[in-house]
Design a protein around this motif. Structure first.
Motif, PDB file in Angstrom:
ATOM      1  N   GLY A 103       0.808  -1.215   0.000  1.00  9.62           N
ATOM      2  CA  GLY A 103       0.000   0.000   0.000  1.00  9.62           C
ATOM      3  C   GLY A 103       0.842   1.266   0.000  1.00  9.62           C
ATOM      4  O   GLY A 103       1.585   1.538  -0.918  1.00  9.62           O
ATOM      5  N   LYS A 104       0.732   2.052   1.056  1.00  8.86           N
ATOM      6  CA  LYS A 104       1.444   3.326   1.153  1.00  8.86           C
ATOM      7  C   LYS A 104       2.748   3.198   1.942  1.00  8.86           C
ATOM      8  O   LYS A 104       3.258   4.178   2.456  1.00  8.86           O
ATOM      9  N   SER A 105       3.295   1.974   2.052  1.00 12.45           N
ATOM     10  CA  SER A 105       4.568   1.796   2.740  1.00 12.45           C
ATOM     11  C   SER A 105       5.355   0.705   2.042  1.00 12.45           C
ATOM     12  O   SER A 105       4.833  -0.047   1.223  1.00 12.45           O
ATOM     13  N   ILE A 106       6.621   0.632   2.377  1.00 10.80           N
ATOM     14  CA  ILE A 106       7.502  -0.394   1.819  1.00 10.80           C
ATOM     15  C   ILE A 106       8.290  -1.005   2.970  1.00 10.80           C
ATOM     16  O   ILE A 106       8.689  -0.309   3.903  1.00 10.80           O
ATOM     17  N   THR A 107       8.476  -2.317   2.924  1.00  7.46           N
ATOM     18  CA  THR A 107       9.228  -3.038   3.941  1.00  7.46           C
ATOM     19  C   THR A 107      10.509  -3.556   3.318  1.00  7.46           C
ATOM     20  O   THR A 107      10.473  -4.277   2.311  1.00  7.46           O
ATOM     21  N   LEU A 108      11.649  -3.202   3.920  1.00  2.62           N
ATOM     22  CA  LEU A 108      12.958  -3.620   3.426  1.00  2.62           C
ATOM     23  C   LEU A 108      13.556  -4.652   4.363  1.00  2.62           C
ATOM     24  O   LEU A 108      13.651  -4.421   5.567  1.00  2.62           O
ATOM     25  N   ASN A 109      13.958  -5.790   3.815  1.00  2.00           N
ATOM     26  CA  ASN A 109      14.718  -6.803   4.555  1.00  2.00           C
ATOM     27  C   ASN A 109      16.114  -6.807   3.950  1.00  2.00           C
ATOM     28  O   ASN A 109      16.350  -7.449   2.930  1.00  2.00           O
ATOM     29  N   ILE A 110      17.022  -6.076   4.591  1.00  2.00           N
ATOM     30  CA  ILE A 110      18.329  -5.833   3.973  1.00  2.00           C
ATOM     31  C   ILE A 110      19.478  -6.098   4.934  1.00  2.00           C
ATOM     32  O   ILE A 110      20.399  -5.307   5.057  1.00  2.00           O
ATOM     33  N   GLY A 111      19.416  -7.220   5.628  1.00  4.30           N
ATOM     34  CA  GLY A 111      20.544  -7.637   6.443  1.00  4.30           C
ATOM     35  C   GLY A 111      20.541  -7.155   7.868  1.00  4.30           C
ATOM     36  O   GLY A 111      21.452  -7.477   8.621  1.00  4.30           O
ATOM     37  N   PRO A 115      13.088  -5.888  10.060  1.00  9.60           N
ATOM     38  CA  PRO A 115      12.724  -5.243   8.795  1.00  9.60           C
ATOM     39  C   PRO A 115      12.576  -3.732   8.980  1.00  9.60           C
ATOM     40  O   PRO A 115      12.231  -3.259  10.057  1.00  9.60           O
ATOM     41  N   VAL A 116      12.847  -2.991   7.926  1.00  7.10           N
ATOM     42  CA  VAL A 116      12.756  -1.529   7.951  1.00  7.10           C
ATOM     43  C   VAL A 116      11.507  -1.117   7.174  1.00  7.10           C
ATOM     44  O   VAL A 116      11.376  -1.446   5.990  1.00  7.10           O
ATOM     45  N   ASP A 117      10.576  -0.430   7.843  1.00  7.36           N
ATOM     46  CA  ASP A 117       9.356   0.056   7.210  1.00  7.36           C
ATOM     47  C   ASP A 117       9.499   1.545   6.918  1.00  7.36           C
ATOM     48  O   ASP A 117       9.876   2.316   7.794  1.00  7.36           O
ATOM     49  N   ILE A 118       9.166   1.939   5.682  1.00  4.57           N
ATOM     50  CA  ILE A 118       9.231   3.340   5.280  1.00  4.57           C
ATOM     51  C   ILE A 118       7.874   3.706   4.696  1.00  4.57           C
ATOM     52  O   ILE A 118       7.388   3.042   3.775  1.00  4.57           O
ATOM     53  N   VAL A 150      15.928   8.736   0.688  1.00  2.00           N
ATOM     54  CA  VAL A 150      15.719   8.194   2.040  1.00  2.00           C
ATOM     55  C   VAL A 150      15.852   6.676   2.015  1.00  2.00           C
ATOM     56  O   VAL A 150      16.505   6.083   2.894  1.00  2.00           O
ATOM     57  N   ILE A 151      15.266   6.026   1.003  1.00  3.18           N
ATOM     58  CA  ILE A 151      15.361   4.564   0.902  1.00  3.18           C
ATOM     59  C   ILE A 151      16.806   4.148   0.655  1.00  3.18           C
ATOM     60  O   ILE A 151      17.310   3.199   1.264  1.00  3.18           O
ATOM     61  N   ARG A 152      17.509   4.859  -0.220  1.00  4.01           N
ATOM     62  CA  ARG A 152      18.912   4.519  -0.517  1.00  4.01           C
ATOM     63  C   ARG A 152      19.795   4.702   0.706  1.00  4.01           C
ATOM     64  O   ARG A 152      20.742   3.956   0.923  1.00  4.01           O
ATOM     65  N   LYS A 153      19.479   5.695   1.538  1.00  2.00           N
ATOM     66  CA  LYS A 153      20.300   5.994   2.708  1.00  2.00           C
ATOM     67  C   LYS A 153      20.218   4.908   3.780  1.00  2.00           C
ATOM     68  O   LYS A 153      21.113   4.799   4.618  1.00  2.00           O
ATOM     69  N   VAL A 154      19.164   4.086   3.764  1.00  5.57           N
ATOM     70  CA  VAL A 154      19.037   3.007   4.746  1.00  5.57           C
ATOM     71  C   VAL A 154      20.214   2.047   4.632  1.00  5.57           C
ATOM     72  O   VAL A 154      20.768   1.608   5.641  1.00  5.57           O
ATOM     73  N   ARG A 155      20.621   1.709   3.402  1.00  6.90           N
ATOM     74  CA  ARG A 155      21.765   0.823   3.191  1.00  6.90           C
ATOM     75  C   ARG A 155      22.438   1.215   1.883  1.00  6.90           C
ATOM     76  O   ARG A 155      22.201   0.626   0.839  1.00  6.90           O
ATOM     77  N   PRO A 156      23.290   2.279   1.915  1.00  9.83           N
ATOM     78  CA  PRO A 156      23.950   2.705   0.671  1.00  9.83           C
ATOM     79  C   PRO A 156      24.934   1.649   0.180  1.00  9.83           C
ATOM     80  O   PRO A 156      25.417   0.825   0.972  1.00  9.83           O
ATOM     81  N   PRO A 157      25.232   1.633  -1.117  1.00 11.31           N
ATOM     82  CA  PRO A 157      26.149   0.630  -1.640  1.00 11.31           C
ATOM     83  C   PRO A 157      27.555   0.799  -1.067  1.00 11.31           C
ATOM     84  O   PRO A 157      28.056   1.920  -0.960  1.00 11.31           O
ATOM     85  N   GLU A 158      28.149  -0.320  -0.688  1.00 12.01           N
ATOM     86  CA  GLU A 158      29.501  -0.253  -0.136  1.00 12.01           C
ATOM     87  C   GLU A 158      30.498  -0.645  -1.224  1.00 12.01           C
ATOM     88  O   GLU A 158      30.171  -1.376  -2.134  1.00 12.01           O
ATOM     89  N   PRO A 159      31.747  -0.139  -1.141  1.00 11.73           N
ATOM     90  CA  PRO A 159      32.677  -0.266  -2.264  1.00 11.73           C
ATOM     91  C   PRO A 159      33.402  -1.612  -2.376  1.00 11.73           C
ATOM     92  O   PRO A 159      34.027  -1.854  -3.387  1.00 11.73           O
ATOM     93  N   TYR A 160      33.332  -2.484  -1.374  1.00  7.07           N
ATOM     94  CA  TYR A 160      34.108  -3.718  -1.427  1.00  7.07           C
ATOM     95  C   TYR A 160      33.362  -4.858  -2.110  1.00  7.07           C
ATOM     96  O   TYR A 160      33.887  -5.504  -3.006  1.00  7.07           O
ATOM     97  N   LYS A 161      32.131  -5.118  -1.711  1.00 15.08           N
ATOM     98  CA  LYS A 161      31.349  -6.170  -2.358  1.00 15.08           C
ATOM     99  C   LYS A 161      30.242  -5.608  -3.246  1.00 15.08           C
ATOM    100  O   LYS A 161      29.624  -6.338  -3.998  1.00 15.08           O
TER     101      LYS A 161
END
Length: 182
Positions: A103-111, A115-118, A150-161
Motif C-alpha cells: 500500500g502506502k509503505s515499503i518493507t525492506l529486509n536488507i541484512g 525489517p525496515v518500514d518506510i 531516504v530509501i537509498r540511505k538506509v543501506r547505501p552501496p559499499e565499495p568492497y562487495k
C-alpha cells in the motif's frame, strides 16, 4: 536575466497554470494538482498555451537571475509531473535482501535483525515488480527524489562487495580488498 528563465514553458492541453494573487503558482492536470509559492524577485504570466517567468526588479540582480531560472525549471517540472509523472528506480544488491511494497509503505529486509518500514509521502506510490527492484512514481519530482534518497540511505552501496541499495544504472566504484605481500 537567466538563459534558462527566458525560454517559455509550453503548457500542453488538459493542463492549466494559474497564478493566485501573484504569489503562488498552481498547476492542474490529469496527474494531480501541484502548488508552489513564488519568490518576490520573480513573476509568472500565463499567455495562452505558454507561461513566461519574468523578473520584478526587487532585490539584487544576481539573486533575481538565479531565482528566474530556478522558478522556470520548477514550474516546468510541475507541468511534466502532472502530465507524465516522475519515476525513480532502485535496485537491491545482496544475497537474501528484498523489498515488499504494501500500500502506502515499503518493507525492506536488507541484512538488519529487523525489517525496515518506510511510509510513502502523499502523492508518491511504490511498486516492487521483483523482490530486488523498487519503482517510485509521483507527480512531484522533489517528493519522488527525496523518498528515493531516504530509501537509498538506509543501506547505501559499499565499495568492497557492492552490496546495498542503489539507483538503476548507478556506477559504484569497487575497491580491492586487503592484499597479501610476502
Amino acid at each position: 536575466m537567466s538563459r534558462v528563465g527566458k525560454t517559455p514553458i509550453l503548457v500542453p492541453g488538459g493542463v492549466t497554470v494559474d497564478v493566485l494573487k501573484g504569489r503562488e503558482v498552481t498547476v492542474k492536470g490529469p496527474g494531480g494538482t501541484l502548488k508552489m509559492p513564488l519568490r518576490p524577485e520573480v513573476t509568472v504570466e500565463v499567455e495562452g498555451k505558454e507561461a513566461v517567468v519574468g523578473i520584478t526588479g526587487t532585490g539584487s540582480a544576481r539573486a533575481a537571475s538565479a531565482f528566474h531560472g530556478m522558478t522556470r525549471a520548477l514550474i516546468n517540472n510541475m507541468v511534466v509531473g502532472v502530465t507524465t509523472g516522475w519515476e525513480k528506480k532502485l535496485e537491491i544488491i545482496g544475497v537474501g535482501w528484498n523489498a515488499a511494497g504494501k500500500g502506502k509503505s515499503i518493507t525492506l529486509n536488507i541484512g538488519f535483525c529487523h525489517p525496515v518500514d518506510i511510509d510513502m509521502p502523499e502523492g508518491v506510490t511504490c511498486e516492487t515488480p521483483r523482490p530486488t527492484q523498487i519503482i517510485l512514481k509521483g507527480a512531484d519530482r522533489q517528493a519522488v527524489g527525496h523518498i528515493a534518497a531516504v530509501i537509498r540511505k538506509v543501506r547505501p552501496p559499499e565499495p568492497y562487495k557492492g552490496k546495498g541499495i542503489r539507483y538503476v544504472g548507478e556506477y559504484v566504484r569497487r575497491k580491492s580488498g586487503k592484499s597479501f605481500g610476502s
